[in-house]
Design a protein around this motif. Structure first.
Motif, PDB file in Angstrom:
ATOM      1  N   LYS A   1       0.821  -1.216   0.000  1.00  0.00           N
ATOM      2  CA  LYS A   1       0.000   0.000   0.000  1.00  0.00           C
ATOM      3  C   LYS A   1       0.856   1.270   0.000  1.00  0.00           C
ATOM      4  CE  LYS A   1      -0.572   0.061   5.031  1.00  0.00           C
ATOM      5  NZ  LYS A   1      -1.557   0.033   6.136  1.00  0.00           N
ATOM      6  N   GLU A   2       2.133   1.157   0.439  1.00  0.00           N
ATOM      7  CA  GLU A   2       3.016   2.321   0.452  1.00  0.00           C
ATOM      8  C   GLU A   2       3.281   2.877  -0.944  1.00  0.00           C
ATOM      9  OE1 GLU A   2       3.886   0.158   4.263  1.00  0.00           O
ATOM     10  OE2 GLU A   2       3.548  -0.395   2.176  1.00  0.00           O
ATOM     11  N   SER A   3       3.040   2.061  -1.972  1.00  0.00           N
ATOM     12  CA  SER A   3       3.301   2.511  -3.341  1.00  0.00           C
ATOM     13  C   SER A   3       2.407   3.675  -3.747  1.00  0.00           C
ATOM     14  CB  SER A   3       3.108   1.344  -4.317  1.00  0.00           C
ATOM     15  OG  SER A   3       1.765   0.879  -4.301  1.00  0.00           O
ATOM     16  N   LYS A   4       1.324   3.909  -2.994  1.00  0.00           N
ATOM     17  CA  LYS A   4       0.394   4.999  -3.321  1.00  0.00           C
ATOM     18  C   LYS A   4       1.041   6.384  -3.187  1.00  0.00           C
ATOM     19  CE  LYS A   4      -3.816   2.462  -2.085  1.00  0.00           C
ATOM     20  NZ  LYS A   4      -5.000   2.417  -1.180  1.00  0.00           N
ATOM     21  N   VAL A   5       2.109   6.463  -2.388  1.00  0.00           N
ATOM     22  CA  VAL A   5       2.762   7.772  -2.208  1.00  0.00           C
ATOM     23  C   VAL A   5       3.780   8.051  -3.312  1.00  0.00           C
ATOM     24  CG1 VAL A   5       2.474   7.598   0.289  1.00  0.00           C
ATOM     25  CG2 VAL A   5       4.641   6.903  -0.744  1.00  0.00           C
ATOM     26  N   LEU A   6       4.003   7.055  -4.190  1.00  0.00           N
ATOM     27  CA  LEU A   6       4.993   7.226  -5.255  1.00  0.00           C
ATOM     28  C   LEU A   6       4.318   7.865  -6.467  1.00  0.00           C
ATOM     29  CD1 LEU A   6       6.729   3.743  -4.913  1.00  0.00           C
ATOM     30  CD2 LEU A   6       7.128   5.845  -3.611  1.00  0.00           C
ATOM     31  N   THR A   7       4.132   9.158  -6.399  1.00  0.00           N
ATOM     32  CA  THR A   7       3.406   9.908  -7.416  1.00  0.00           C
ATOM     33  C   THR A   7       4.346  10.849  -8.152  1.00  0.00           C
ATOM     34  OG1 THR A   7       2.889  11.692  -5.866  1.00  0.00           O
ATOM     35  CG2 THR A   7       1.337   9.831  -5.969  1.00  0.00           C
ATOM     36  N   LYS A   8       3.822  11.496  -9.187  1.00  0.00           N
ATOM     37  CA  LYS A   8       4.612  12.480  -9.930  1.00  0.00           C
ATOM     38  C   LYS A   8       5.017  13.647  -9.035  1.00  0.00           C
ATOM     39  CE  LYS A   8       2.838  11.561 -14.585  1.00  0.00           C
ATOM     40  NZ  LYS A   8       2.129  12.123 -15.767  1.00  0.00           N
ATOM     41  N   THR A   9       4.172  13.957  -8.066  1.00  0.00           N
ATOM     42  CA  THR A   9       4.447  15.059  -7.151  1.00  0.00           C
ATOM     43  C   THR A   9       5.657  14.762  -6.274  1.00  0.00           C
ATOM     44  OG1 THR A   9       2.093  15.578  -7.080  1.00  0.00           O
ATOM     45  CG2 THR A   9       3.463  16.546  -5.356  1.00  0.00           C
ATOM     46  N   THR A  10       5.768  13.505  -5.841  1.00  0.00           N
ATOM     47  CA  THR A  10       6.871  13.133  -4.953  1.00  0.00           C
ATOM     48  C   THR A  10       8.107  12.657  -5.703  1.00  0.00           C
ATOM     49  OG1 THR A  10       5.975  10.885  -4.740  1.00  0.00           O
ATOM     50  CG2 THR A  10       5.304  12.511  -3.075  1.00  0.00           C
ATOM     51  N   LEU A  11       8.013  12.516  -7.034  1.00  0.00           N
ATOM     52  CA  LEU A  11       9.135  12.027  -7.842  1.00  0.00           C
ATOM     53  C   LEU A  11      10.237  13.089  -7.904  1.00  0.00           C
ATOM     54  CD1 LEU A  11      10.185   9.752  -9.747  1.00  0.00           C
ATOM     55  CD2 LEU A  11       9.108  11.005 -11.628  1.00  0.00           C
ATOM     56  N   LYS A  12      11.450  12.691  -7.542  1.00  0.00           N
ATOM     57  CA  LYS A  12      12.587  13.604  -7.546  1.00  0.00           C
ATOM     58  C   LYS A  12      13.635  13.229  -8.590  1.00  0.00           C
ATOM     59  CE  LYS A  12      10.786  15.937  -4.261  1.00  0.00           C
ATOM     60  NZ  LYS A  12      10.173  17.253  -4.571  1.00  0.00           N
ATOM     61  N   VAL A  13      13.756  11.940  -8.894  1.00  0.00           N
ATOM     62  CA  VAL A  13      14.727  11.478  -9.871  1.00  0.00           C
ATOM     63  C   VAL A  13      14.050  10.470 -10.786  1.00  0.00           C
ATOM     64  CG1 VAL A  13      16.863  10.183 -10.250  1.00  0.00           C
ATOM     65  CG2 VAL A  13      16.703  11.791  -8.344  1.00  0.00           C
ATOM     66  N   SER A  14      14.219  10.656 -12.098  1.00  0.00           N
ATOM     67  CA  SER A  14      13.688   9.716 -13.078  1.00  0.00           C
ATOM     68  C   SER A  14      14.772   9.423 -14.091  1.00  0.00           C
ATOM     69  CB  SER A  14      12.448  10.294 -13.778  1.00  0.00           C
ATOM     70  OG  SER A  14      11.939   9.375 -14.710  1.00  0.00           O
ATOM     71  N   ASN A  15      15.189   8.162 -14.146  1.00  0.00           N
ATOM     72  CA  ASN A  15      16.284   7.782 -15.022  1.00  0.00           C
ATOM     73  C   ASN A  15      15.764   7.567 -16.431  1.00  0.00           C
ATOM     74  OD1 ASN A  15      18.494   6.624 -16.317  1.00  0.00           O
ATOM     75  ND2 ASN A  15      19.091   5.435 -14.522  1.00  0.00           N
ATOM     76  N   PRO A  16      16.265   8.306 -17.432  1.00  0.00           N
ATOM     77  CA  PRO A  16      15.802   8.142 -18.824  1.00  0.00           C
ATOM     78  C   PRO A  16      16.008   6.724 -19.347  1.00  0.00           C
ATOM     79  CG  PRO A  16      17.121  10.125 -18.588  1.00  0.00           C
ATOM     80  CD  PRO A  16      17.274   9.354 -17.318  1.00  0.00           C
ATOM     81  N   SER A  17      17.002   5.986 -18.807  1.00  0.00           N
ATOM     82  CA  SER A  17      17.274   4.636 -19.305  1.00  0.00           C
ATOM     83  C   SER A  17      16.157   3.671 -18.963  1.00  0.00           C
ATOM     84  CB  SER A  17      18.585   4.108 -18.691  1.00  0.00           C
ATOM     85  OG  SER A  17      18.467   3.947 -17.294  1.00  0.00           O
ATOM     86  N   GLU A  18      15.231   4.096 -18.073  1.00  0.00           N
ATOM     87  CA  GLU A  18      14.099   3.226 -17.706  1.00  0.00           C
ATOM     88  C   GLU A  18      13.124   3.108 -18.851  1.00  0.00           C
ATOM     89  OE1 GLU A  18      11.909   4.696 -14.377  1.00  0.00           O
ATOM     90  OE2 GLU A  18      10.429   3.100 -14.430  1.00  0.00           O
ATOM     91  N   TYR A  19      13.102   4.079 -19.723  1.00  0.00           N
ATOM     92  CA  TYR A  19      12.064   4.128 -20.773  1.00  0.00           C
ATOM     93  C   TYR A  19      12.633   3.731 -22.129  1.00  0.00           C
ATOM     94  CZ  TYR A  19       9.901   6.728 -17.031  1.00  0.00           C
ATOM     95  OH  TYR A  19       9.417   7.080 -15.821  1.00  0.00           O
TER      96      TYR A  19
END
Length: 258
Positions: free
Chosen positions: A240-258
């Motif tokens: 259920k903790e995954s609910k806090v993983l939103t765009k608002t709380t996102l600080k780092v996004s690795n381009p290699s993931e996509y």
């Protein structure tokens, strides 16, 4: 006399309670989308299934019981399984498929080691180099018979151990989002990549992936954990903790993931 009797009874109750606590494993529900279509060729029908993953901690060793295998059973077979001692814990009932069969999840243990700010996982390590494994893989793929491939598999198996291997630290990515990890045990290194980081008022969460070219086909796996090493995901299962993983709380996004 009455006071002594009450005191004695309380001591017995407390002793039983404390003794029982030693064997108690904590549980936390994880969720995932399960295809309940009974036939591979049928149109997929997805429902959310909930499975209770158990975990226990002894010293600095953390053990999580998560899904190792999911198997559909006929109702007659299911009744036999339900009589087993492990049913409801390490064997858990899942969703009913469209053809009437019931999915049963078999949990398996995954062991971790927490030391200071570092997380280790008990995993395969190799006594031969990555280059040697690649050469053996080439021989395996060009093998003309089953015996040829079995000989290669045996060489790799004979050079494989199980040890706790470093997989994550919050400070690992201070100098970049990807790090190659060499340790004193294995000759075939892991690459650890930070895919995402989220920051909330309470803590930070990290999604990371570990890859290597070890074994015949190599390996790729990963988790989402908090800074305190609370697990949020295991494969396709999320708490259920995954609910806090939103765009608002996102600080780092690795381009290699996509």
């Amino acid at each position: 006399m009455i006071r002594l009797t009450i005191t004695f009874l309380l001591q017995i109750i407390i002793s039983i309670f404390v003794f029982g606590q030693k064997d108690i494993e904590n549980g936390k529900y994880f969720y995932h989308k399960e295809n309940t279509s009974g036939n591979f060729f049928d149109q997929p029908k997805f429902q959310i299934d909930s499975i209770r993953f158990f975990y226990s901690k002894s010293g600095d060793t953390l053990t999580y019981w998560t899904v190792g295998m999911s198997t559909p059973y006929e109702k007659k077979e299911l009744k036999k399984l339900e009589k087993q001692k492990e049913f409801g814990k390490h064997l858990q009932r899942g969703l009913t498929l469209s053809d009437g069969r019931v999915t049963v999840h078999k949990l398996r243990p995954t062991k971790f080691l927490i030391r200071n700010d570092s997380l280790f996982q008990r995993n395969e390590v190799y006594r031969i180099s990555e280059d040697s494994i690649k050469k053996l893989t080439t021989i395996y793929e060009s093998g003309k018979t089953t015996q040829d491939r079995e000989r290669v598999s045996k060489v790799i198996k004979d050079n494989t151990d199980f040890r706790f291997v470093f997989i994550f630290s919050c400070n690992l990515f201070d100098n970049g989002l990807e790090q190659i990890i060499h340790d004193k045990w294995t000759k075939c290194p892991n690459t650890v990549t930070l895919l995402s980081k989220w920051s909330t008022d309470k803590t930070d969460y990290y999604r990371f992936e570990i890859t290597n070219d070890c074994g015949i086909w190599g390996r790729r796996w990963g988790y989402i954990v908090s800074r305190e090493f609370d697990f949020v995901t295991f494969g396709g299962y999320s708490s259920k903790e995954s609910k806090v993983l939103t765009k608002t709380t996102l600080k780092v996004s690795n381009p290699s993931e996509y």
